[in-house]
Write an enzyme that holds these catalytic residues in place. Structure first.
Site, PDB file in Angstrom:
ATOM      1  N   ARG A 138       0.708  -1.076  -0.167  1.00  0.00           N
ATOM      2  CA  ARG A 138       0.125   0.030   0.059  1.00  0.00           C
ATOM      3  C   ARG A 138       0.970   1.232  -0.015  1.00  0.00           C
ATOM      4  O   ARG A 138       0.438   2.390  -0.558  1.00  0.00           O
ATOM      5  CB  ARG A 138      -1.064   0.082   1.237  1.00  0.00           C
ATOM      6  CG  ARG A 138      -2.204  -0.936   0.876  1.00  0.00           C
ATOM      7  CD  ARG A 138      -2.849  -1.156   2.376  1.00  0.00           C
ATOM      8  NE  ARG A 138      -3.336   0.182   2.869  1.00  0.00           N
ATOM      9  CZ  ARG A 138      -4.621   0.701   3.032  1.00  0.00           C
ATOM     10  NH1 ARG A 138      -5.457  -0.142   2.642  1.00  0.00           N
ATOM     11  NH2 ARG A 138      -4.649   1.921   3.779  1.00  0.00           N
ATOM     12  N   ARG A 144       0.911  12.873  -9.755  1.00  0.00           N
ATOM     13  CA  ARG A 144       0.798  14.344  -9.381  1.00  0.00           C
ATOM     14  C   ARG A 144       1.983  15.209  -9.954  1.00  0.00           C
ATOM     15  O   ARG A 144       1.815  16.299 -10.446  1.00  0.00           O
ATOM     16  CB  ARG A 144       0.194  14.772  -8.148  1.00  0.00           C
ATOM     17  CG  ARG A 144      -1.126  14.416  -7.903  1.00  0.00           C
ATOM     18  CD  ARG A 144      -2.229  15.319  -8.444  1.00  0.00           C
ATOM     19  NE  ARG A 144      -3.438  15.236  -8.123  1.00  0.00           N
ATOM     20  CZ  ARG A 144      -4.380  14.372  -8.964  1.00  0.00           C
ATOM     21  NH1 ARG A 144      -4.154  14.017 -10.230  1.00  0.00           N
ATOM     22  NH2 ARG A 144      -5.473  14.086  -8.613  1.00  0.00           N
ATOM     23  N   HIS A 150       1.817  15.583 -13.660  1.00  0.00           N
ATOM     24  CA  HIS A 150       1.097  16.684 -14.026  1.00  0.00           C
ATOM     25  C   HIS A 150       1.593  17.933 -13.911  1.00  0.00           C
ATOM     26  O   HIS A 150       1.023  18.894 -14.516  1.00  0.00           O
ATOM     27  CB  HIS A 150      -0.049  16.731 -13.190  1.00  0.00           C
ATOM     28  CG  HIS A 150      -1.231  15.204 -13.264  1.00  0.00           C
ATOM     29  ND1 HIS A 150      -1.864  14.920 -12.236  1.00  0.00           N
ATOM     30  CD2 HIS A 150      -1.292  14.730 -14.337  1.00  0.00           C
ATOM     31  CE1 HIS A 150      -2.697  13.622 -13.020  1.00  0.00           C
ATOM     32  NE2 HIS A 150      -2.123  13.546 -14.080  1.00  0.00           N
ATOM     33  N   SER A 188       8.561   0.702   8.006  1.00  0.00           N
ATOM     34  CA  SER A 188       9.489   0.174   9.106  1.00  0.00           C
ATOM     35  C   SER A 188      10.905   0.471   8.456  1.00  0.00           C
ATOM     36  O   SER A 188      11.869   0.522   9.220  1.00  0.00           O
ATOM     37  CB  SER A 188       9.585  -1.310   8.916  1.00  0.00           C
ATOM     38  OG  SER A 188       9.898  -1.744   7.536  1.00  0.00           O
ATOM     39  N   SER A 212      -2.255   1.039   8.177  1.00  0.00           N
ATOM     40  CA  SER A 212      -3.190   1.969   7.479  1.00  0.00           C
ATOM     41  C   SER A 212      -3.043   3.268   7.725  1.00  0.00           C
ATOM     42  O   SER A 212      -3.005   4.166   7.085  1.00  0.00           O
ATOM     43  CB  SER A 212      -4.720   1.421   8.033  1.00  0.00           C
ATOM     44  OG  SER A 212      -5.095   0.377   7.319  1.00  0.00           O
ATOM     45  N   GLU A 258       0.063   4.820   6.161  1.00  0.00           N
ATOM     46  CA  GLU A 258      -0.213   4.855   4.557  1.00  0.00           C
ATOM     47  C   GLU A 258      -1.156   5.994   4.339  1.00  0.00           C
ATOM     48  O   GLU A 258      -0.828   6.783   3.210  1.00  0.00           O
ATOM     49  CB  GLU A 258      -0.809   3.415   4.108  1.00  0.00           C
ATOM     50  CG  GLU A 258       0.149   2.258   4.214  1.00  0.00           C
ATOM     51  CD  GLU A 258      -0.453   1.086   4.468  1.00  0.00           C
ATOM     52  OE1 GLU A 258       0.207  -0.056   4.791  1.00  0.00           O
ATOM     53  OE2 GLU A 258      -1.799   0.834   4.619  1.00  0.00           O
ATOM     54  N   ASP A 306       0.218  14.812  -0.988  1.00  0.00           N
ATOM     55  CA  ASP A 306      -0.794  15.749  -1.568  1.00  0.00           C
ATOM     56  C   ASP A 306      -0.325  17.412  -1.052  1.00  0.00           C
ATOM     57  O   ASP A 306      -0.495  18.150  -1.853  1.00  0.00           O
ATOM     58  CB  ASP A 306      -2.033  15.300  -1.473  1.00  0.00           C
ATOM     59  CG  ASP A 306      -2.711  14.514  -2.246  1.00  0.00           C
ATOM     60  OD1 ASP A 306      -2.066  13.920  -3.201  1.00  0.00           O
ATOM     61  OD2 ASP A 306      -3.875  13.788  -2.055  1.00  0.00           O
TER      62      ASP A 306
END
Length: 185
Positions: free
Chosen positions: A46, A57, A60, A88, A149, A152, A160
């Protein structure tokens, strides 16, 4: 708990991670991206997916950026930048990629929970993100979410935010970036 209650809990966890990220390290990374001819991004699982979205991005914005391991990835040369996302910092394949980049004269940045890791030791720039590793054995943060999670998700939002900072520094806006968006769909 209802699904939307879990979502609310996840958003709350993410909002608490922001103040734990170093602006100084983030700015070093933005500056290094600006100074590098080519940017390479690597991550496993992930974390790798988050990196792929970051490369998209950057493309872009007109940055020469690549996902390590893709068939269209260019060669890394002296003073290019490799960014590795790894909670890790010990994933064997990513360690080998970092070592290779260093041997070629590249700069290495890592986005990680574990700055003291093998990849952290190899890195020129370290951005520590809060979270816990996938086995939840390392990290200084508690989460209701499974495995890595939180790390990530924080990494995706951090990537972003780097894009927004880069846009600000380069005077870019969404309209200028949209001109580089895929149009063969």
């Amino acid at each position: 708990m209802k699904t939307t209650e879990y979502l609310s809990e996840i958003v709350q966890e993410l909002s608490q991670t922001v103040h734990l990220i170093s602006d100084e390290e983030a700015e070093k990374l933005v500056n290094q991206i600006s100074e590098s001819k080519k940017i390479f991004v690597a991550g496993a699982g992930r974390s790798g997916f988050m990196g792929k979205s970051f490369v998209m991005r950057m493309m872009h914005m007109g940055i020469d950026a690549y996902v390590v391991g893709e068939t269209v990835t260019a060669n890394l040369e002296k003073d290019d930048l490799l960014i590795i996302g790894s909670g890790s910092g010990e994933t064997k394949t990513l360690v080998a990629i970092a070592e290779k980049a260093k041997s070629l004269g590249g700069k290495v940045a890592t986005i990680t929970i574990s700055p003291e890791s093998t990849i952290g030791e190899l890195a020129d720039i370290i951005v520590k993100l809060p979270g816990v590793t996938k086995d939840q054995s390392a990290g200084d943060y508690k989460t209701i979410q499974p495995m890595g999670s939180l790390f990530e998700q924080t990494m995706l939002l951090f990537y972003d935010a780097l894009i927004l900072r880069f846009m600000e520094k380069k005077g870019l806006d969404s309209d200028k970036m949209y001109g580089k968006h895929a149009n063969l769909e």
